[in-house]
Each structure stands twice: as C-alpha cells, then as structure tokens.
Scaffold this motif. Structure first.
Motif, PDB file in Angstrom:
ATOM      1  N   VAL A 160       0.786  -1.129   0.084  1.00 47.11           N
ATOM      2  CA  VAL A 160       0.063   0.035  -0.010  1.00 47.11           C
ATOM      3  C   VAL A 160       0.787   1.205   0.179  1.00 47.11           C
ATOM      4  O   VAL A 160       0.675   2.159  -0.681  1.00 47.11           O
ATOM      5  N   SER A 161       1.778   1.110   0.813  1.00 52.37           N
ATOM      6  CA  SER A 161       2.644   2.534   0.873  1.00 52.37           C
ATOM      7  C   SER A 161       3.482   2.762  -0.322  1.00 52.37           C
ATOM      8  O   SER A 161       3.601   3.789  -0.828  1.00 52.37           O
ATOM      9  N   ASP A 162       4.144   1.671  -1.097  1.00 49.75           N
ATOM     10  CA  ASP A 162       4.776   1.827  -2.466  1.00 49.75           C
ATOM     11  C   ASP A 162       3.826   2.279  -3.593  1.00 49.75           C
ATOM     12  O   ASP A 162       4.243   3.154  -4.170  1.00 49.75           O
ATOM     13  N   ALA A 163       2.706   1.837  -3.623  1.00 46.19           N
ATOM     14  CA  ALA A 163       1.437   2.376  -4.382  1.00 46.19           C
ATOM     15  C   ALA A 163       1.035   3.754  -4.272  1.00 46.19           C
ATOM     16  O   ALA A 163       1.098   4.594  -5.030  1.00 46.19           O
ATOM     17  N   LEU A 164       1.135   4.172  -3.072  1.00 49.63           N
ATOM     18  CA  LEU A 164       0.898   5.407  -2.489  1.00 49.63           C
ATOM     19  C   LEU A 164       1.936   6.404  -3.146  1.00 49.63           C
ATOM     20  O   LEU A 164       1.647   7.667  -3.713  1.00 49.63           O
ATOM     21  N   ALA A 165       3.066   5.994  -2.818  1.00 46.19           N
ATOM     22  CA  ALA A 165       4.250   6.777  -3.069  1.00 46.19           C
ATOM     23  C   ALA A 165       4.537   6.931  -4.448  1.00 46.19           C
ATOM     24  O   ALA A 165       4.692   8.088  -5.196  1.00 46.19           O
ATOM     25  N   ALA A 166       4.224   5.759  -5.322  1.00 48.55           N
ATOM     26  CA  ALA A 166       4.133   5.977  -6.806  1.00 48.55           C
ATOM     27  C   ALA A 166       3.108   6.836  -7.401  1.00 48.55           C
ATOM     28  O   ALA A 166       3.346   7.306  -8.540  1.00 48.55           O
ATOM     29  N   ASP A 167       2.139   7.204  -6.555  1.00 44.42           N
ATOM     30  CA  ASP A 167       1.099   8.294  -6.901  1.00 44.42           C
ATOM     31  C   ASP A 167       1.257   9.300  -6.443  1.00 44.42           C
ATOM     32  O   ASP A 167       0.434  10.457  -6.530  1.00 44.42           O
ATOM     33  N   GLY A 168       2.648   9.762  -5.733  1.00 42.70           N
ATOM     34  CA  GLY A 168       2.856  10.941  -5.330  1.00 42.70           C
ATOM     35  C   GLY A 168       2.201  11.396  -3.842  1.00 42.70           C
ATOM     36  O   GLY A 168       2.197  12.583  -3.365  1.00 42.70           O
ATOM     37  N   LEU A 169       1.773  10.198  -3.306  1.00 40.75           N
ATOM     38  CA  LEU A 169       1.143  10.348  -1.768  1.00 40.75           C
ATOM     39  C   LEU A 169       2.162   9.635  -0.560  1.00 40.75           C
ATOM     40  O   LEU A 169       2.008   8.443  -0.561  1.00 40.75           O
TER      41      LEU A 169
END
Length: 257
Positions: A195-204
C-alpha cells in the motif's frame, strides 16, 4: 531472555493456524533478548467482527493470559484491532498488556495531523468510532473505509486484497485528508508495504501502519525497559467472588495469581 505472548483471540480454523503464526512471529525475535510466541483460544469465535464476538472471546482470553503469565512470559500482545479483553487482562495480570488498536492509533496520531482507518468490512465502523472516543483520539480521526473482504478471505487472493486496500487508501488521503493510515485488521499483516509503495508511486507520501509488527516492537521496548501498565489505573480485584462455569483461576482472588 524476555518472552512475549501474542494472543490471537480466535480459535484455530481454515483461516488461522497457530503453528504458522508462531513461525511468522519468529521474525520479531531479538537474539539473546526477545522471544515471541503465539497463542490462540480453545473456545470462542473464529473471527472478531462484532461486540458479540468480542464478548464470547474474553473468558478464554483471560485463561490464555493467565496461563502465559504462569508460564513466565514477560508481556502480552492482543492481536486484534478490537482490543478484546485488554483492560480485563491488565486487571488480571502483573505483566504488561498492549492492544494492537490502542498502540497503533496513538502512534498514528503522533505521525500526522489526522489518520484514516482501512478495515475489512463496514460492520466495524461503529466499534472503531467507539474506540476513538475511549482512547481520546476522536479529533485525530479522519475517516473509516473498508474493502468489503471477510477476515477469513483476506489471504485467499492477496493481489485482490492489496488492490482493494490501495484503492481505499488513495481515497482516504485525497478525499478524507488523512495523512497517516492504519490497516485495521491484524489479518492484513504484510500488506502495508504494498500500500505504501503504491501511494508513493502516486505521489502520496504517507505512513501506513501494520499494527502487528508495530505493537510487538512496542512491547519489546516495554519489557526491555521494565515498564508495565499502572496498577493504580488497572487494579487487580481484591473481592472474593464465586464464578461458575470457568476453568481458569479465580482472578478475583489474588492468592490464585
């Protein structure tokens, strides 16, 4: 060596195997300092999804906790985000007891202005709000979102579980203005990184808390520092009382502890 007992407040079933959990918990051992072991219930529900499940689990939770203390464990972690029986265990035991919800919520509140909850089903919404009030965190609570997956089905398809969590996490951050997220089921252990990696990839860039590892490490710090819950806040009852139908020691009689 300090020993930590992680109580899963459910019976063994197709979705929970105590040997597999004990193997997973070995990753939290600290050589020569901390050993972590799992215990589950002999009697009770197969999952905690309601106040009824919570109530049915507590008698055996007390038995397991009392047995853990008698076996020489130095701390107890409640591996359920409903924190069932935590306050009762603190009265019954003289070793520290930490709930995954209470510890995770307070850490989340310290890492940002407001935090959001990602849960399995919408049924837990009221109980989460109640816990926020009990723990004094209502003003820090941003939102509750669920992925509509039954606890027993979380591990059936981890790709689907992670995708559902990621979708709701994005909404919690963008729409609800949460700047910290808590996975509100211990069955989600291992999902936080995806979840953290996906959010970071989305700029979050927001912290995502996996409650089980965080709480076990918090308990490790407590036992190494020799800290325990206050018996002024959680006094052991000193009134002898007859209780029918239970096989664990009478925790109302200090001599039995």
């Amino acid at each position: 060596m300090k020993r930590i007992c992680v109580i899963a407040p459910i019976i063994e079933s197709a979705s929970y195997n105590n040997d597999e959990m004990s193997e997973y918990l070995k990753s939290f051992d600290v050589p020569n300092h901390i050993s972590v072991e799992a215990r589950c219930l002999k009697n009770g529900p197969s999952s905690i999804e309601s106040e009824i499940d919570d109530a049915l689990a507590i008698p055996d939770i007390l038995r397991v906790g009392l047995e853990a203390q008698a076996e020489g464990f130095h701390g107890v972690v409640m591996a359920c985000m409903a924190d069932p029986g935590v306050r009762a265990l603190r009265e019954a035991l003289s070793i520290p007891v930490v709930g995954t919800a209470e510890s995770s919520f307070h850490i989340a509140a310290s890492l940002g202005s407001r935090f959001g909850i990602l849960d399995v089903t919408d049924d837990a919404r009221t109980s989460v709000k109640n816990l926020m009030a009990i723990y004094g965190l209502t003003e820090k609570f941003a939102s509750f979102r669920s992925v509509n997956i039954q606890p027993e089905q979380i591990s059936t398809d981890m790709t689907a579980t992670n995708n559902a969590l990621i979708s709701e996490a994005q909404k919690a951050v963008r729409q609800d203005q949460a700047d910290v997220l808590v996975l509100n089921c211990t069955g989600f252990y291992g999902c936080a990184q995806a979840v953290s990696d996906a959010l970071a990839a989305d700029g979050l860039h927001v912290p995502v808390i996996d409650p089980m590892p965080l709480t076990i490490r918090l308990m490790s710090a407590l036992v190494l520092e020799g800290l325990c819950h206050s018996k002024r806040a959680y006094p052991t009852p000193h009134k002898n009382k007859f209780i029918q139908g239970y096989v664990f020691p009478d925790f109302y009689n200090p001599a039995s502890l």
